[in-house]
Design an enzyme around this catalytic site. Sequence first.
Site: not given
Ligand code: AMP
Length: 125
Positions: A97, A112, A106, A41, A110, A104
């Site tokens: 999330n 964590h 993205v 992350d 996924h 959430q």
């Molecule tokens: P969520 O908020 O549960 O959707 O998680 C998305 C996660 O993706 C967050 O913890 C971000 O820090 C992570 N994230 C976003 N862009 C990148 C990236 N380019 N490389 C690695 N992690 C990322």
Amino acid sequence: MSEALTRLDAMSEPSIFTRILQGEIPAEIVAETENVFAIRDIAPQAPVHLLVIPKTAQYRDVVALAAGDPALLAEVVDLAHRVAAEHADGDFRLVFNTGEGAGQTVFHVHAHVLAGGLNEKSLGG
Ligand code: AMP
């Protein structure tokens, strides 16, 4: 464009994780199987903070994944276990999330994987 069409348009954009998988955005891929991959992350919330991601962007969250392809969800859990053993002592917290209200950001499912010296009872937040 109507609101519904704008939403559809946004959904057809490749997710950030698809773009990472395709090499368009740099990231450290720490493990990969036929259907699932794991990255670090970019904004770690624990000493070890990895994301385990199905290669398909078909499922927006863990509820959709569990309903649509439970075997793929099991593969996510299996890879989470493997990377937690490789990057920490094998104990880990697995967080999905689910929905904007839960943080959430993205909408390509996924997990964590949080590991390595966690506060015992903290559930984050
Ligand atoms: P969520 O908020 O549960 O959707 O998680 C998305 C996660 O993706 C967050 O913890 C971000 O820090 C992570 N994230 C976003 N862009 C990148 C990236 N380019 N490389 C690695 N992690 C990322």
